[in-house]
Motif scaffolding. Structure first.
Motif, PDB file in Angstrom:
ATOM      1  N   PRO A   1       0.804  -1.223   0.000  1.00 48.24           N
ATOM      2  CA  PRO A   1       0.000   0.000   0.000  1.00 48.24           C
ATOM      3  C   PRO A   1       0.839   1.276   0.000  1.00 48.24           C
ATOM      4  O   PRO A   1       0.444   2.282  -0.595  1.00 48.24           O
ATOM      5  CB  PRO A   1      -0.831  -0.133   1.282  1.00 48.24           C
ATOM      6  N   LEU A   2       2.003   1.261   0.662  1.00 41.47           N
ATOM      7  CA  LEU A   2       2.886   2.427   0.649  1.00 41.47           C
ATOM      8  C   LEU A   2       3.440   2.659  -0.752  1.00 41.47           C
ATOM      9  O   LEU A   2       3.528   3.799  -1.225  1.00 41.47           O
ATOM     10  CB  LEU A   2       4.030   2.235   1.645  1.00 41.47           C
ATOM     11  N   PHE A   3       3.823   1.581  -1.405  1.00 39.28           N
ATOM     12  CA  PHE A   3       4.269   1.670  -2.796  1.00 39.28           C
ATOM     13  C   PHE A   3       3.159   2.218  -3.683  1.00 39.28           C
ATOM     14  O   PHE A   3       3.380   3.122  -4.507  1.00 39.28           O
ATOM     15  CB  PHE A   3       4.709   0.282  -3.263  1.00 39.28           C
ATOM     16  N   ALA A   4       1.945   1.710  -3.510  1.00 40.48           N
ATOM     17  CA  ALA A   4       0.819   2.177  -4.319  1.00 40.48           C
ATOM     18  C   ALA A   4       0.558   3.665  -4.096  1.00 40.48           C
ATOM     19  O   ALA A   4       0.237   4.399  -5.040  1.00 40.48           O
ATOM     20  CB  ALA A   4      -0.430   1.361  -3.995  1.00 40.48           C
ATOM     21  N   ASP A   5       0.705   4.121  -2.852  1.00 38.66           N
ATOM     22  CA  ASP A   5       0.522   5.540  -2.569  1.00 38.66           C
ATOM     23  C   ASP A   5       1.518   6.394  -3.347  1.00 38.66           C
ATOM     24  O   ASP A   5       1.179   7.498  -3.818  1.00 38.66           O
ATOM     25  CB  ASP A   5       0.683   5.812  -1.069  1.00 38.66           C
TER      26      ASP A   5
ATOM     27  N   LYS B   1      -1.898   6.376 -12.497  1.00 35.67           N
ATOM     28  CA  LYS B   1      -2.534   6.870 -11.276  1.00 35.67           C
ATOM     29  C   LYS B   1      -3.645   5.916 -10.833  1.00 35.67           C
ATOM     30  O   LYS B   1      -3.750   5.561  -9.657  1.00 35.67           O
ATOM     31  CB  LYS B   1      -3.083   8.278 -11.485  1.00 35.67           C
ATOM     32  N   HIS B   2      -4.443   5.461 -11.785  1.00 36.28           N
ATOM     33  CA  HIS B   2      -5.536   4.554 -11.425  1.00 36.28           C
ATOM     34  C   HIS B   2      -5.037   3.131 -11.189  1.00 36.28           C
ATOM     35  O   HIS B   2      -5.657   2.389 -10.413  1.00 36.28           O
ATOM     36  CB  HIS B   2      -6.622   4.603 -12.495  1.00 36.28           C
ATOM     37  N   LEU B   3      -3.923   2.752 -11.788  1.00 35.50           N
ATOM     38  CA  LEU B   3      -3.308   1.472 -11.436  1.00 35.50           C
ATOM     39  C   LEU B   3      -2.900   1.489  -9.966  1.00 35.50           C
ATOM     40  O   LEU B   3      -3.101   0.501  -9.241  1.00 35.50           O
ATOM     41  CB  LEU B   3      -2.090   1.192 -12.317  1.00 35.50           C
ATOM     42  N   GLY B   4      -2.345   2.607  -9.514  1.00 30.34           N
ATOM     43  CA  GLY B   4      -1.997   2.724  -8.101  1.00 30.34           C
ATOM     44  C   GLY B   4      -3.211   2.626  -7.199  1.00 30.34           C
ATOM     45  O   GLY B   4      -3.172   1.963  -6.157  1.00 30.34           O
ATOM     46  N   LEU B   5      -4.307   3.268  -7.599  1.00 30.51           N
ATOM     47  CA  LEU B   5      -5.536   3.204  -6.811  1.00 30.51           C
ATOM     48  C   LEU B   5      -6.074   1.778  -6.733  1.00 30.51           C
ATOM     49  O   LEU B   5      -6.483   1.304  -5.666  1.00 30.51           O
ATOM     50  CB  LEU B   5      -6.593   4.133  -7.417  1.00 30.51           C
ATOM     51  N   VAL B   6      -6.082   1.094  -7.871  1.00 24.87           N
ATOM     52  CA  VAL B   6      -6.562  -0.290  -7.908  1.00 24.87           C
ATOM     53  C   VAL B   6      -5.680  -1.188  -7.046  1.00 24.87           C
ATOM     54  O   VAL B   6      -6.177  -2.001  -6.255  1.00 24.87           O
ATOM     55  CB  VAL B   6      -6.616  -0.795  -9.364  1.00 24.87           C
ATOM     56  N   ALA B   7      -4.359  -1.048  -7.189  1.00 25.48           N
ATOM     57  CA  ALA B   7      -3.438  -1.887  -6.420  1.00 25.48           C
ATOM     58  C   ALA B   7      -3.623  -1.664  -4.927  1.00 25.48           C
ATOM     59  O   ALA B   7      -3.660  -2.627  -4.139  1.00 25.48           O
ATOM     60  CB  ALA B   7      -1.998  -1.583  -6.827  1.00 25.48           C
ATOM     61  N   ARG B   8      -3.752  -0.410  -4.514  1.00 23.68           N
ATOM     62  CA  ARG B   8      -3.909  -0.116  -3.085  1.00 23.68           C
ATOM     63  C   ARG B   8      -5.180  -0.753  -2.529  1.00 23.68           C
ATOM     64  O   ARG B   8      -5.153  -1.373  -1.447  1.00 23.68           O
ATOM     65  CB  ARG B   8      -3.941   1.395  -2.870  1.00 23.68           C
ATOM     66  N   ASP B   9      -6.278  -0.653  -3.261  1.00 21.18           N
ATOM     67  CA  ASP B   9      -7.537  -1.220  -2.756  1.00 21.18           C
ATOM     68  C   ASP B   9      -7.506  -2.741  -2.734  1.00 21.18           C
ATOM     69  O   ASP B   9      -8.060  -3.374  -1.820  1.00 21.18           O
ATOM     70  CB  ASP B   9      -8.702  -0.729  -3.603  1.00 21.18           C
ATOM     71  N   ILE B  10      -6.862  -3.351  -3.730  1.00 19.00           N
ATOM     72  CA  ILE B  10      -6.731  -4.813  -3.736  1.00 19.00           C
ATOM     73  C   ILE B  10      -5.946  -5.280  -2.519  1.00 19.00           C
ATOM     74  O   ILE B  10      -6.345  -6.215  -1.812  1.00 19.00           O
ATOM     75  CB  ILE B  10      -6.054  -5.289  -5.033  1.00 19.00           C
ATOM     76  N   LEU B  11      -4.821  -4.631  -2.258  1.00 15.06           N
ATOM     77  CA  LEU B  11      -3.962  -5.068  -1.161  1.00 15.06           C
ATOM     78  C   LEU B  11      -4.613  -4.818   0.196  1.00 15.06           C
ATOM     79  O   LEU B  11      -4.471  -5.627   1.119  1.00 15.06           O
ATOM     80  CB  LEU B  11      -2.604  -4.364  -1.249  1.00 15.06           C
ATOM     81  N   LYS B  12      -5.324  -3.721   0.328  1.00 16.53           N
ATOM     82  CA  LYS B  12      -6.020  -3.462   1.595  1.00 16.53           C
ATOM     83  C   LYS B  12      -7.148  -4.471   1.812  1.00 16.53           C
ATOM     84  O   LYS B  12      -7.373  -4.939   2.945  1.00 16.53           O
ATOM     85  CB  LYS B  12      -6.557  -2.035   1.610  1.00 16.53           C
ATOM     86  N   THR B  13      -7.862  -4.822   0.746  1.00  8.66           N
ATOM     87  CA  THR B  13      -8.910  -5.833   0.873  1.00  8.66           C
ATOM     88  C   THR B  13      -8.319  -7.186   1.221  1.00  8.66           C
ATOM     89  O   THR B  13      -8.849  -7.913   2.077  1.00  8.66           O
ATOM     90  CB  THR B  13      -9.724  -5.921  -0.425  1.00  8.66           C
ATOM     91  N   GLU B  14      -7.219  -7.540   0.568  1.00 11.04           N
ATOM     92  CA  GLU B  14      -6.558  -8.812   0.864  1.00 11.04           C
ATOM     93  C   GLU B  14      -6.091  -8.852   2.310  1.00 11.04           C
ATOM     94  O   GLU B  14      -6.193  -9.895   2.983  1.00 11.04           O
ATOM     95  CB  GLU B  14      -5.369  -9.029  -0.071  1.00 11.04           C
ATOM     96  N   PHE B  15      -5.589  -7.739   2.802  1.00  5.75           N
ATOM     97  CA  PHE B  15      -5.138  -7.702   4.194  1.00  5.75           C
ATOM     98  C   PHE B  15      -6.295  -7.995   5.145  1.00  5.75           C
ATOM     99  O   PHE B  15      -6.146  -8.760   6.104  1.00  5.75           O
ATOM    100  CB  PHE B  15      -4.525  -6.337   4.512  1.00  5.75           C
TER     101      PHE B  15
END
Length: 228
Positions: free
Chosen positions: A172-176, A188-202
């Protein structure tokens, strides 16, 4: 029977890893797969996934611009805006930089992967860790298809041990940073998608671990005592 959700998750990780590789002819298919699978288990990312699809360049000039931005974000040459290596963010999981790399590599070997899962980058690269998540989910799904619950649990345990201290800790820090420094709508939206995926997985991972812990505790409390 296998959980249908696991297929969406493993396909999401495979596609997400592909989106972080340098842009090539496979990128449109990876984005399509990401847009098809990720919104089925991660809420709120459909618009960003569609924006990625819509912002894919249609000519060589646009594709070259995307390649240039990819290099600026993840390679440099002078400053790497969004370092794609877990060791850069080592402080989040209280490991030293080299310990983070060595631990990831050891987990790959224990799972039967003799090199970084993406075949080229260091063990703590974003694509390597994303593809390892795909690999772990794939193996768990395969075991469930064989009705081998014991082996499926072993693969799930590998995943729930790996994710919180590696990809889940620094991803998530990388995605930010991708979100902050990207100039194009695509990244920019790839970062948003990646952050939400990783937070959901967590949330899913920590929920699974807690549920199993409670289940074991409850089972132990309910177990009948042996006669003396």
């Amino acid at each position: 029977m296998p959980d249908p959700n696991i297929i969406a998750r493993l396909e999401t990780y495979k596609a997400l890893a592909g989106c972080f590789f340098p842009p090539d002819d496979h990128l449109p298919q990876n984005v399509e797969n990401l847009a098809a699978h990720a919104p089925t288990w991660v809420t709120g990312i459909q618009d960003s996934a569609l924006t990625m699809l819509e912002s894919l360049p249609g000519d060589e000039q646009g594709r070259e611009a995307l390649r240039v931005e990819h290099a600026k974000l993840f390679f440099g040459p002078f400053e790497v805006l969004a370092p794609p290596f877990g060791s850069v963010y080592f402080h989040v999981n209280k490991m030293l930089s080299h310990e983070s790399i060595d631990d990831a590599a050891e987990r790959y070997r224990e799972a039967g992967v003799t090199s970084a899962p993406d075949g080229g980058n260091p063990p703590d690269h974003i694509t390597a860790e994303l593809e390892f998540m795909y690999y772990l989910l794939f193996q768990e799904h395969a075991a469930l298809c064989r009705d081998d619950v014991t082996v499926a649990r072993e693969w799930r345990d590998r995943r729930t041990d790996f994710f919180p201290i590696h990809l889940g800790a620094w991803g998530p820090l990388f995605a930010d940073r991708v979100i902050s420094f990207a100039q194009s709508p695509f990244y920019k939206h790839l970062g948003l998608v990646a952050r939400d995926i990783l937070k959901t997985e967590f949330l899913l991972t920590t929920g699974t671990v807690e549920a199993e812990r409670v289940g074991r505790s409850t089972g132990a409390m309910a177990a009948p005592s042996m006669p003396g």
